[in-house]
Design a protein around this motif. Structure first.
Motif, PDB file in Angstrom:
ATOM      1  N   VAL A 231     -11.617  -0.743   1.022  1.00 58.46           N
ATOM      2  CA  VAL A 231     -11.448   0.693   0.785  1.00 58.46           C
ATOM      3  C   VAL A 231      -9.971   1.056   0.635  1.00 58.46           C
ATOM      4  N   LEU A 232      -9.106   0.345   1.358  1.00 61.45           N
ATOM      5  CA  LEU A 232      -7.667   0.623   1.290  1.00 61.45           C
ATOM      6  C   LEU A 232      -7.132   0.506  -0.140  1.00 61.45           C
ATOM      7  N   GLN A 233      -7.752  -0.342  -0.936  1.00 61.06           N
ATOM      8  CA  GLN A 233      -7.292  -0.515  -2.312  1.00 61.06           C
ATOM      9  C   GLN A 233      -7.580   0.712  -3.174  1.00 61.06           C
ATOM     10  N   TYR A 234      -8.535   1.520  -2.730  1.00 58.36           N
ATOM     11  CA  TYR A 234      -8.880   2.717  -3.505  1.00 58.36           C
ATOM     12  C   TYR A 234      -8.089   3.946  -3.036  1.00 58.36           C
ATOM     13  N   VAL A 235      -7.492   3.869  -1.844  1.00 62.06           N
ATOM     14  CA  VAL A 235      -6.796   5.020  -1.270  1.00 62.06           C
ATOM     15  C   VAL A 235      -5.780   5.656  -2.229  1.00 62.06           C
ATOM     16  N   PRO A 236      -4.899   4.888  -2.901  1.00 56.20           N
ATOM     17  CA  PRO A 236      -3.919   5.521  -3.804  1.00 56.20           C
ATOM     18  C   PRO A 236      -4.573   6.328  -4.924  1.00 56.20           C
ATOM     19  N   ILE A 237      -5.681   5.834  -5.465  1.00 63.00           N
ATOM     20  CA  ILE A 237      -6.360   6.540  -6.558  1.00 63.00           C
ATOM     21  C   ILE A 237      -6.899   7.885  -6.059  1.00 63.00           C
ATOM     22  N   GLY A 238      -7.532   7.852  -4.891  1.00 61.49           N
ATOM     23  CA  GLY A 238      -8.063   9.085  -4.317  1.00 61.49           C
ATOM     24  C   GLY A 238      -6.962  10.074  -3.972  1.00 61.49           C
ATOM     25  N   ILE A 239      -5.847   9.577  -3.431  1.00 62.55           N
ATOM     26  CA  ILE A 239      -4.722  10.444  -3.072  1.00 62.55           C
ATOM     27  C   ILE A 239      -4.128  11.100  -4.316  1.00 62.55           C
TER      28      ILE A 239
ATOM     29  N   LEU B 104       0.822  -1.211   0.000  1.00 63.59           N
ATOM     30  CA  LEU B 104       0.000   0.000   0.000  1.00 63.59           C
ATOM     31  C   LEU B 104       0.854   1.258   0.000  1.00 63.59           C
ATOM     32  N   ILE B 105       1.948   1.254   0.772  1.00 61.05           N
ATOM     33  CA  ILE B 105       2.781   2.451   0.860  1.00 61.05           C
ATOM     34  C   ILE B 105       3.453   2.744  -0.477  1.00 61.05           C
ATOM     35  N   LEU B 106       3.797   1.709  -1.229  1.00 63.38           N
ATOM     36  CA  LEU B 106       4.389   1.904  -2.558  1.00 63.38           C
ATOM     37  C   LEU B 106       3.370   2.549  -3.492  1.00 63.38           C
ATOM     38  N   LYS B 107       2.134   2.050  -3.434  1.00 63.08           N
ATOM     39  CA  LYS B 107       1.082   2.609  -4.292  1.00 63.08           C
ATOM     40  C   LYS B 107       0.789   4.056  -3.928  1.00 63.08           C
ATOM     41  N   ILE B 108       0.788   4.369  -2.626  1.00 57.42           N
ATOM     42  CA  ILE B 108       0.520   5.742  -2.191  1.00 57.42           C
ATOM     43  C   ILE B 108       1.659   6.672  -2.605  1.00 57.42           C
ATOM     44  N   THR B 109       2.895   6.204  -2.479  1.00 55.80           N
ATOM     45  CA  THR B 109       4.052   7.017  -2.864  1.00 55.80           C
ATOM     46  C   THR B 109       4.012   7.350  -4.351  1.00 55.80           C
ATOM     47  N   ILE B 110       3.727   6.348  -5.169  1.00 61.91           N
ATOM     48  CA  ILE B 110       3.619   6.576  -6.619  1.00 61.91           C
ATOM     49  C   ILE B 110       2.472   7.544  -6.918  1.00 61.91           C
ATOM     50  N   ALA B 111       1.360   7.377  -6.199  1.00 59.70           N
ATOM     51  CA  ALA B 111       0.204   8.254  -6.395  1.00 59.70           C
ATOM     52  C   ALA B 111       0.554   9.703  -6.052  1.00 59.70           C
ATOM     53  N   LEU B 112       1.330   9.904  -4.989  1.00 62.61           N
ATOM     54  CA  LEU B 112       1.751  11.252  -4.604  1.00 62.61           C
ATOM     55  C   LEU B 112       2.597  11.905  -5.691  1.00 62.61           C
ATOM     56  N   ILE B 113       3.565  11.164  -6.185  1.00 58.10           N
ATOM     57  CA  ILE B 113       4.473  11.684  -7.216  1.00 58.10           C
ATOM     58  C   ILE B 113       3.698  12.016  -8.490  1.00 58.10           C
ATOM     59  N   LEU B 114       2.838  11.094  -8.912  1.00 61.17           N
ATOM     60  CA  LEU B 114       2.042  11.324 -10.122  1.00 61.17           C
ATOM     61  C   LEU B 114       1.083  12.504  -9.926  1.00 61.17           C
ATOM     62  N   GLY B 115       0.515  12.616  -8.747  1.00 66.69           N
ATOM     63  CA  GLY B 115      -0.404  13.713  -8.461  1.00 66.69           C
ATOM     64  C   GLY B 115       0.273  15.064  -8.561  1.00 66.69           C
ATOM     65  N   VAL B 116       1.482  15.174  -7.981  1.00 64.61           N
ATOM     66  CA  VAL B 116       2.242  16.425  -8.045  1.00 64.61           C
ATOM     67  C   VAL B 116       2.570  16.758  -9.496  1.00 64.61           C
ATOM     68  N   ALA B 117       3.005  15.746 -10.255  1.00 61.01           N
ATOM     69  CA  ALA B 117       3.368  15.955 -11.656  1.00 61.01           C
ATOM     70  C   ALA B 117       2.168  16.436 -12.474  1.00 61.01           C
ATOM     71  N   VAL B 118       1.041  15.772 -12.317  1.00 63.18           N
ATOM     72  CA  VAL B 118      -0.161  16.148 -13.066  1.00 63.18           C
ATOM     73  C   VAL B 118      -0.628  17.547 -12.672  1.00 63.18           C
ATOM     74  N   GLY B 119      -0.543  17.870 -11.375  1.00 60.88           N
ATOM     75  CA  GLY B 119      -0.948  19.195 -10.906  1.00 60.88           C
ATOM     76  C   GLY B 119      -0.088  20.291 -11.494  1.00 60.88           C
ATOM     77  N   LEU B 120       1.229  20.066 -11.544  1.00 58.42           N
ATOM     78  CA  LEU B 120       2.147  21.066 -12.100  1.00 58.42           C
ATOM     79  C   LEU B 120       1.975  21.211 -13.612  1.00 58.42           C
ATOM     80  N   ILE B 121       1.721  20.109 -14.294  1.00 64.71           N
ATOM     81  CA  ILE B 121       1.600  20.141 -15.752  1.00 64.71           C
ATOM     82  C   ILE B 121       0.281  20.763 -16.208  1.00 64.71           C
ATOM     83  N   PHE B 122      -0.808  20.355 -15.583  1.00 59.68           N
ATOM     84  CA  PHE B 122      -2.127  20.785 -16.059  1.00 59.68           C
ATOM     85  C   PHE B 122      -2.731  21.946 -15.261  1.00 59.68           C
TER      86      PHE B 122
END
Length: 407
Positions: free
Chosen positions: A193-201, A13-31
């Motif tokens: 619900v934990l499986q959806y946490v990375p997507i929401g983050i 789960l922590i790996l998925k959340i970490t990747i989600a954080l990085i992707l989220g920051v990237a998408v936010g900065l780009i778009f």
């Protein structure tokens, strides 16, 4: 597709959340602000976590109460309250110390005619009275955590009495098994619900970064940096406390990191509560302790918000060229500690607490309007620390209780 889904489920789960954080920051900065189109995915995560709060508090606490004596509960409750009060006060001292050394806002001037309406602070008396809900269903619909804790405690005590009664013992045991089964069922839903946490983050992070952008960060960057330095100092102190109690910090943070990161992104201690309770369970803490200490902490123990109050007060004082005196700093500690309890359960509690302290100290309320520009950026770190403080306190008290039992 099935293979990809299986790999996703099996990944940590922590790996998925970490990747989600990085992707989220990237998408936010780009778009930029266009990333707000992802907002519904983040809203869904908050709804799912909020949806689990009531059954988790009710069933976890009722089961926990029935695993301890009333005397043990009273003793643990006293320790929890003392820890939370001292922890908030000490966090303010940490914030004042770091901010006094780094001096955020010095030489800066307020521009424009920012105004800010001071939100109403309900006060400690109102919060204490709100512990006892006038209507059970209203407590649930309004998500009054203190009221829900009281309900769970009252019915948990009643269930314990039934189980130990000669007349109602059999009925009490059947009821306890039902409550325990409902608790296990809730944990199964949480597992899903934990499986959806990375997507929401990912969605929340993209929206937050997209809305805030880099301009806001650069304009008040010094304030943000000072706050995060103070937060890091507080985490170091947590590590020292864990070591003092002979608790392995690596083992602790291995379980705590998921609720910490989720709280960081969602900016909601209450919304993260299901994950915090799950982390306490994985840490092997006593259910009778964390069943009430964590819901209570999500409401009144705000170490991150306390640091935010302190840094904001120093920032505002430097902004007007009148640094805080020692006596004023002591007033920040006192008022800030009381405000952290008095604003329990209020939406935007961080800003409310800051406004309350500013009014008491005569600091410019216009500075609060300035600070709202970085509300999301500082709120993320503060909320992450709030959750960490709750778990640290519960872990230390649990260790102390177990040591006492073996003595």
């Amino acid at each position: 597709m099935k293979v990809i889904w299986t790999k996703y489920l099996n990944a940590s789960l922590i790996l998925k959340i970490t990747i989600a954080l990085i992707l989220g920051v990237a998408v936010g900065l780009i778009f930029g602000e266009q990333a707000a189109v992802l907002a519904p995915l983040g809203d869904l995560l908050l709804k799912l976590l909020t949806f689990l709060i009531i059954p988790l508090i009710l069933f976890t606490m009722m089961v926990g109460i029935n695993q301890s004596s009333i005397g043990d509960l009273g003793r643990m409750g006293g320790k929890v309250f003392i820890y939370y009060t001292l922890s908030s006060a000490f966090a303010i001292i940490v914030g004042l110390t770091v901010a006094s050394l780094l001096k955020p806002g010095l030489g800066m001037q307020m521009q424009g005619n920012e105004t800010f309406d001071v939100p109403e602070n309900p006060g400690i008396v109102s919060v204490l009275l709100n512990i006892v809900p006038s209507n059970i269903f209203t407590a649930f619909t309004e998500l009054n955590l203190l009221g829900i804790i009281f309900i769970a405690f009252a019915f948990g005590i009643a269930l314990s009495y039934m189980r130990n009664s000669t007349e109602l013992g059999s009925l009490g045991e059947h009821l306890y098994k039902t409550v325990n089964a409902l608790n296990e069922m809730t944990l199964l839903v949480l597992k899903a619900v934990l499986q959806y946490v990375p997507i929401g983050i990912f969605a929340i992070m993209a929206k937050t970064v997209g809305n805030q952008g880099l301009d806001t960060l650069f304009s008040l960057g010094e304030m943000v940096v000072v706050l995060y330095v103070a937060l890091i100092v507080q985490i170091v102190l947590y590590v020292l406390l864990l070591l003092a109690f002979k608790i392995n910090p690596l083992d602790f943070f291995k379980q705590a990191r998921t609720p910490m990161l989720t709280a960081f992104v969602t900016q909601s201690s209450s919304g993260t509560l299901p994950l915090t309770l799950n982390a306490a369970k994985n840490l092997g803490l006593s259910k009778s302790l964390y069943g009430f200490s964590l819901p209570l902490g999500a409401t009144i123990n705000m170490d991150g918000a306390a640091i935010r109050i302190a840094v904001s007060a120093v920032f505002a004082a430097n902004l007007v060229g009148d640094p805080l005196s020692i006596s004023e700093m002591l007033m920040v500690v006192l008022v800030g500690t009381l405000a952290s309890v008095g604003t329990a359960g209020v939406p935007g509690a961080g800003i409310v607490m800051i406004a309350t302290v500013f009014v008491q100290l005569g600091l410019p309320i216009e500075a609060v309007a300035l600070l709202t520009a970085i509300d999301a950026l500082v709120g993320m770190g503060a909320t992450g620390l709030n959750v960490t403080g709750d778990l640290v306190g519960t872990t230390l008290i649990d260790k102390n209780e177990k040591k006492r039992q073996t003595a």
